[in-house]
Write a protein that holds these residues in place. Sequence first.
Motif, mmCIF file in Angstrom:
data_model
loop_
_atom_site.group_PDB
_atom_site.id
_atom_site.type_symbol
_atom_site.label_atom_id
_atom_site.label_comp_id
_atom_site.label_asym_id
_atom_site.label_seq_id
_atom_site.Cartn_x
_atom_site.Cartn_y
_atom_site.Cartn_z
ATOM 1 N N SER B 367 -6.031 -36.859 -46.134
ATOM 2 C CA SER B 367 -6.439 -38.084 -46.815
ATOM 3 C C SER B 367 -5.516 -38.412 -47.982
ATOM 4 O O SER B 367 -5.305 -39.558 -48.307
ATOM 5 C CB SER B 367 -7.876 -37.964 -47.295
ATOM 6 N N SER B 368 -4.954 -37.360 -48.618
ATOM 7 C CA SER B 368 -4.093 -37.658 -49.755
ATOM 8 C C SER B 368 -2.789 -38.311 -49.284
ATOM 9 O O SER B 368 -2.136 -39.001 -50.037
ATOM 10 C CB SER B 368 -3.793 -36.389 -50.555
ATOM 11 N N ASP B 369 -2.448 -38.069 -48.039
ATOM 12 C CA ASP B 369 -1.250 -38.714 -47.518
ATOM 13 C C ASP B 369 -1.542 -40.107 -46.963
ATOM 14 O O ASP B 369 -0.663 -40.945 -46.866
ATOM 15 C CB ASP B 369 -0.618 -37.858 -46.413
ATOM 16 N N ALA B 370 -2.820 -40.302 -46.609
ATOM 17 C CA ALA B 370 -3.185 -41.589 -46.042
ATOM 18 C C ALA B 370 -3.117 -42.678 -47.103
ATOM 19 O O ALA B 370 -3.011 -42.405 -48.283
ATOM 20 C CB ALA B 370 -4.591 -41.528 -45.454
ATOM 21 N N SER B 371 -3.155 -43.922 -46.662
ATOM 22 C CA SER B 371 -3.070 -45.021 -47.618
ATOM 23 C C SER B 371 -4.315 -45.021 -48.491
ATOM 24 O O SER B 371 -5.421 -44.800 -47.998
ATOM 25 C CB SER B 371 -2.927 -46.344 -46.869
ATOM 26 N N PRO B 372 -4.186 -45.235 -49.800
ATOM 27 C CA PRO B 372 -5.314 -45.118 -50.726
ATOM 28 C C PRO B 372 -6.444 -46.093 -50.387
ATOM 29 O O PRO B 372 -7.597 -45.811 -50.654
ATOM 30 C CB PRO B 372 -4.699 -45.408 -52.089
ATOM 31 N N ALA B 373 -6.113 -47.212 -49.797
ATOM 32 C CA ALA B 373 -7.149 -48.204 -49.527
ATOM 33 C C ALA B 373 -8.186 -47.671 -48.563
ATOM 34 O O ALA B 373 -9.346 -48.076 -48.596
ATOM 35 C CB ALA B 373 -6.515 -49.471 -48.972
ATOM 36 N N ALA B 374 -7.753 -46.716 -47.729
ATOM 37 C CA ALA B 374 -8.687 -46.185 -46.744
ATOM 38 C C ALA B 374 -9.745 -45.308 -47.393
ATOM 39 O O ALA B 374 -10.852 -45.209 -46.909
ATOM 40 C CB ALA B 374 -7.925 -45.388 -45.698
ATOM 41 N N ALA B 375 -9.396 -44.667 -48.492
ATOM 42 C CA ALA B 375 -10.353 -43.787 -49.143
ATOM 43 C C ALA B 375 -11.406 -44.607 -49.891
ATOM 44 O O ALA B 375 -11.230 -45.793 -50.127
ATOM 45 C CB ALA B 375 -9.627 -42.864 -50.110
ATOM 46 N N ASP B 402 -10.207 -42.401 -56.384
ATOM 47 C CA ASP B 402 -10.790 -42.171 -55.071
ATOM 48 C C ASP B 402 -11.508 -40.834 -55.011
ATOM 49 O O ASP B 402 -11.309 -39.970 -55.850
ATOM 50 C CB ASP B 402 -9.694 -42.236 -54.008
ATOM 51 N N ARG B 403 -12.310 -40.734 -53.986
ATOM 52 C CA ARG B 403 -13.107 -39.514 -53.821
ATOM 53 C C ARG B 403 -12.217 -38.276 -53.746
ATOM 54 O O ARG B 403 -11.215 -38.263 -53.058
ATOM 55 C CB ARG B 403 -13.922 -39.637 -52.528
ATOM 56 N N GLY B 404 -12.610 -37.272 -54.489
ATOM 57 C CA GLY B 404 -11.898 -35.999 -54.412
ATOM 58 C C GLY B 404 -10.585 -35.969 -55.177
ATOM 59 O O GLY B 404 -9.845 -34.989 -55.110
ATOM 60 N N GLU B 405 -10.313 -36.996 -55.935
ATOM 61 C CA GLU B 405 -9.057 -37.026 -56.686
ATOM 62 C C GLU B 405 -9.226 -36.407 -58.067
ATOM 63 O O GLU B 405 -10.309 -36.479 -58.659
ATOM 64 C CB GLU B 405 -8.637 -38.491 -56.904
ATOM 65 N N ILE B 406 -8.146 -35.850 -58.563
ATOM 66 C CA ILE B 406 -8.099 -35.552 -59.996
ATOM 67 C C ILE B 406 -7.280 -36.678 -60.594
ATOM 68 O O ILE B 406 -6.113 -36.869 -60.260
ATOM 69 C CB ILE B 406 -7.421 -34.211 -60.295
ATOM 70 N N PHE B 407 -7.929 -37.450 -61.435
ATOM 71 C CA PHE B 407 -7.278 -38.634 -61.964
ATOM 72 C C PHE B 407 -7.118 -38.476 -63.462
ATOM 73 O O PHE B 407 -8.078 -38.170 -64.177
ATOM 74 C CB PHE B 407 -8.126 -39.868 -61.639
#
Lengths: 374, 625, 368
Positions: B367-375, B402-407
Amino acid sequence: MKPGRLMRLTGLVRKEWLQVMRDPSSLAIALALPLVLLFIFGYGVSLDAKNVPIAVVVEQPGSQSNAFAASFFNTPYFQPHMMRSVQEAEEALKRAEVQGIVWLRSNFDADYLSRTSPPIGVIVNGVDANTARLVEGYVQGIWFGWLDKQAELSGTRLKPPLQLEQRIWFNPEVRSTDYLVPGVVAVVMTLIGSLLTALVIAREWERGTMETLLVTRISVFELLAGKLIPYFVLGMAGFFISLAMARFLFMVPIRGSLLLLVAVSALFLLVALGMGLAISTVFRSQFVAALVALVVTFLPAFLLSGFIFDIRSMPLVIQGITRIIAARYYVSMLQTLFLVGNVGFILLINSLYLLGMATIFLGLTYLKTGKRLD
Amino acid sequence: MPHQPTAQTLAAAPDFPSTSVEENKAVIEARGLEKGFMQAQKQVHALAGLHLNVGPRQVTGLIGPDGAGKTTFMRLCAGLLRPDAGKLQVLGLDTVRQTLEVQARIGYMPQRFGLYEDLSVQENMDLFANLHGVAHDRRAERYQRLMEMSGMEPFGKRLAGKLSGGMKQKLGLMCTLVRSPKLLLLDEPTVGVDPVSRRELWQIVYRLVEEEGVSVLLSTAYLDEAERCAEVALIHQGTILGQGSPASFRVKMQGRTWKLHSGAISSRRLQMRMLRHASILDALVLGSSLRVVTRQGIALKPGDLSEIDDLTITPLPPRFEDFFLAALRDDEEVLTPPAPLEITQELEQNTAHPVVQRPFVSQMDASSDASPAAATAIIQADKLVRRFGSFIAVDQVSFRVDRGEIFGLLGANGAGKTTTFRMLCGLLPISSGSCTVAGVNLRHAASAARAKIGYMAQKFSLYGNLSIMHNLHFFSSAYGLRGKHRSERIQWALDSFALKPFAEVPSQTLPLGYKQRLALAVALMHGPKVLFLDEPTSGVDPLARREFWQHINQLAEQGVTVLITTHFMEEAEYCDRLVIMAEGRVLAEGTPADMKREYGGHGEASMEDAFIGLIKASESKEVPT
Amino acid sequence: MIRRIRALLLKEFLAIFLDKASRMAIIVPPIIQLFVFGYAATFDLNRVRIAILNEDSGALSRELVSRFQGNSTFEIVAYLGSEQGIQSLIDNEKTLMVLRIDNACSRRVATGESCPVQVLIDGRNSNTAMLALNYVRAIVTDFNEDIMARQGKGMPARLAVQAWFNPNLESRWFIVPGIIALLGMIVTLVVTALSVAREREDGTFDQLLVTPLRPWEIMVGKSLPGLLVGLVEVSLIIALTVFWFRIPLHGNLLTLYPALVIYLLSVVGVGLMISSFSTTLQQALLGSILFIVPAVTLSGFTTPIANMPEWMQHLTVVNPMRYFLIVVRRVFLEGTEIHLLVHEIWPMALIAACTLSLATWLFRHRLH
């Protein structure tokens, strides 16, 4: 003077002064507080009972009874309510509608004329003992006046064996304001002096500025003098405000020398500042210092200084405790300078006590304020 | 722009004649120094037989973790404390018998320099000039020089309380320097200061050494600053562990530092595995790769650690920090990583969105490689504005987490990080714009919504006079935990954060690292989906900070969304994505790698370079030339 | 919900009582104040210093002097030979008053004349002066009646004075029950006002707000500790009032307590209002003092409200302490039943309703 001392001292005083000027709370304590406190105490604390509601019971109207009852209407002390029966009056007393009852029984006129010395019943509500005593005194006064008048009417003169003449010195009108207001000045000065300074050294510790000051070449003497001077000026400003209010708002006479009044106030202010400094040196947090200052300076100044409650009436143990309360010496001097005049003995003794206390508190602070952190 | 000093300013140097005899002697000589304090009825040895020589006309760094005795030593040197035993000479003078003489010759800037915040910059300087007895005719010249060095000229009339953290620190230094001292003691001068001001402070210090021949002793907990000192003394538990140039320390670590990269698993998972490895002393996430330090005498070759798929190993040059860690950790057996934080179960219970799959091993990486809009966006800020009177603290801030991110929310003190943060948590009303957490605005949301978040404030903010146990009990009830579940969670908190030995101790007496653990435990007890952390590591020493981040990484691995603010630039590296804020606005948003590439000039640049580059770029855009 | 509030309460009490300083602050000063007030705050005179200048040599004046000697209220400090020393004695506060008996007094009374007896009194403390004069007057009146009785004459009428509820007119009976109202207010106000401010200062308030606790639950959690600590403290003081100071409790505690709860609730409201305005402990403390000083002064605690100027009396109607003082004194000394106190209780209830709802409003609007 040590080299550079003047420069360091002026630097410190200037700094403190700028801080005071920019901190509305210090100015409020020094200048607004005296105004508010004097106002509240000056008007709110009064021991002069006036317009006391009382029930006057005349069971059987007659010329003597009526005359006696009528004399309650011509005095500012009472607000009489005429009643027919003592039961009604007692009910009113229980409902706290009246503070006292004057009771003329049905046989009063007859007994008076037959010279059998009829009793005049007086019942006071004793809950407020002080007011009750004053009411008692007023009733006695009215009674004497009435006796006098009755004697005059019958062409003779009342001749009690001893005739009491009273001379109330210094305050012939017995205005309680005249004795309370000088006391308020003492309370106000205690509050300004000790509360302000209790906060200032603690504040330096709390904000970390003390550590920075201590590593400079400043000496303890300079540090303390730098604190004392600005707050002394501020405290005296508060004193002059109080003095002006006492004289021009509450009309308390100033019979002693104004110069002496200022001098003893300055001396007392030194003691109050010394107490505040000592407190804040020991307790290095503003919050604790403020609390302690209130408990050990303000409350005693209020209760144990003779400001409201006469020290002479307290139990001996408490009287002993009042000896260590600086405000009592100041109250005594203030009452004397305002109402009596320059009484050398009183001023000398009390000033000596204050001088001793100033030395102790300032000395203690000097010794406790080290140039080290431990 | 600072310009080179003229010959005149150079000549306007020490107030005190220096005799040539003293020239090359050590400015500080400490022999067997001991100092103890009573703390909570226990004797604490702050210094235990400390020996140290500090050389003249150079910057000597005093480096060590919290509570190592740095501040105590500084205070002893300044004559503010009296040593229990041992000898301490400063500039050849005894600090106990000749306190005033010492104080007349040194400059000392305590950790919290006590500026008078209600006085202006100029008034503060005048005060200290008076206290230090600087003659009036010398002042103008000196002031000008200091103002020029610090770039504070335009702010002379501003109240010190209205300055930013960095400027306050600079003003503190200026006040210390109103007359040129022979020795300058700086106690953690750069704590909480943004990178730009930090560089400026260092420049001032260097110029003092070069132009005025001042000797400087500087303590710091920032390990990267050690590299800027001529000499470094490593202090730990009241004694000096080593002294020498930063290079001499680095040499000792030669051949023990490596960069690991796995094409198969995320750097966080890699880190967790490496930390349990017997030959690994330390492992740090560095974007998509890992920086590891091996134990004494262990070198890594390609093909080692074969249990991990697709692993590349490249040697890295050592840093001073590596030595620091090695010095403190080499004696320990094997580093025990924190017990795994199993909060997955509660997450399932509290999750309103069943879309999330867990436990995710490969999904997460995918998911981290996927496009952010999908998350799914968990936190969303849209044109967020907060005004305080006429002052705009936060200006049109937009970002999504996004979910599961460290921001990360990065920025100097006063950049608007905390204000943004408090609005997100619903603690502060919004002036305009909108922000949602899991789809709701927390300020108006039902209390159930708040059960899904965990919050950790900037400074330790649990009940100080209550014990750890009381705090855990109270907050678990406040979060509505009850019965067996509640006691399980309390037990979990005590175990996972190793708090058991202190369970009955009032929490205010705990060491800072433990306070931090407790605060994190409280924030996690109810198994929140989203974790808000406001500068959780400020003031914490490097070791505790590392441990803290290991916890955070584990949580992120389990799908907890983490929003964190920090002013430590290296911590930005640990974030998936971040925004950099300055003066209430978002300057940039992206991954750490993006930022470094774009603003630091090259991919190997540090986050600090990127930050400074970004600030410079935004300043030049604003100021019309 | 109940569970959460219980947890909040438990935490509040732990926070108050685990901290040595705040434990001391709540327990010690009130007890000290009770004793200092109880003993020092008195208007009753004793050991009134009097000097006597007796210019008469007869038996009558000696008898009068002996009445003063025999009275425990008076303490004779000097017998003067001439009026010369009077001024300095009074000025220097060596004596409160001088009793001067004219020469030839005995002779004049014997011939049926009146003899003037002069009292010179220090009016610096006008209240003391008035009370002392009353005592002197009582002695002289008694004396006169005795003499006239001996001469076979009587006064045309006499006063028969009695005091209800406090037969010996001890001012302690007035002051000590008042302390119940005073300390109840101080303790409740300080506990309530400081608890929120302390949380704000420590940053724990934010931590509290991000939990699922609802604002009103936090309100309740913050109000109850003040109320409960106040109730316990007041009960302790009531016990000391009855068993240590021996002030009679004629009324019913069931009358007192409902009024007490309403009174404390109104104080809690004020405390919460202060705490929603203050961000630091110091501000909360200052706010409490700013409320306490006028509230106590204008409550009738030391001096009756009736003695104040009229406009100031109107100001006191918003002061809850004013009403509770009346209740506590009347219940103690008069044994008043609750139906006679309705006019004191409803204003307090109204004040409580106002302060509490205002506090709730402020609390919601100033959460940040």
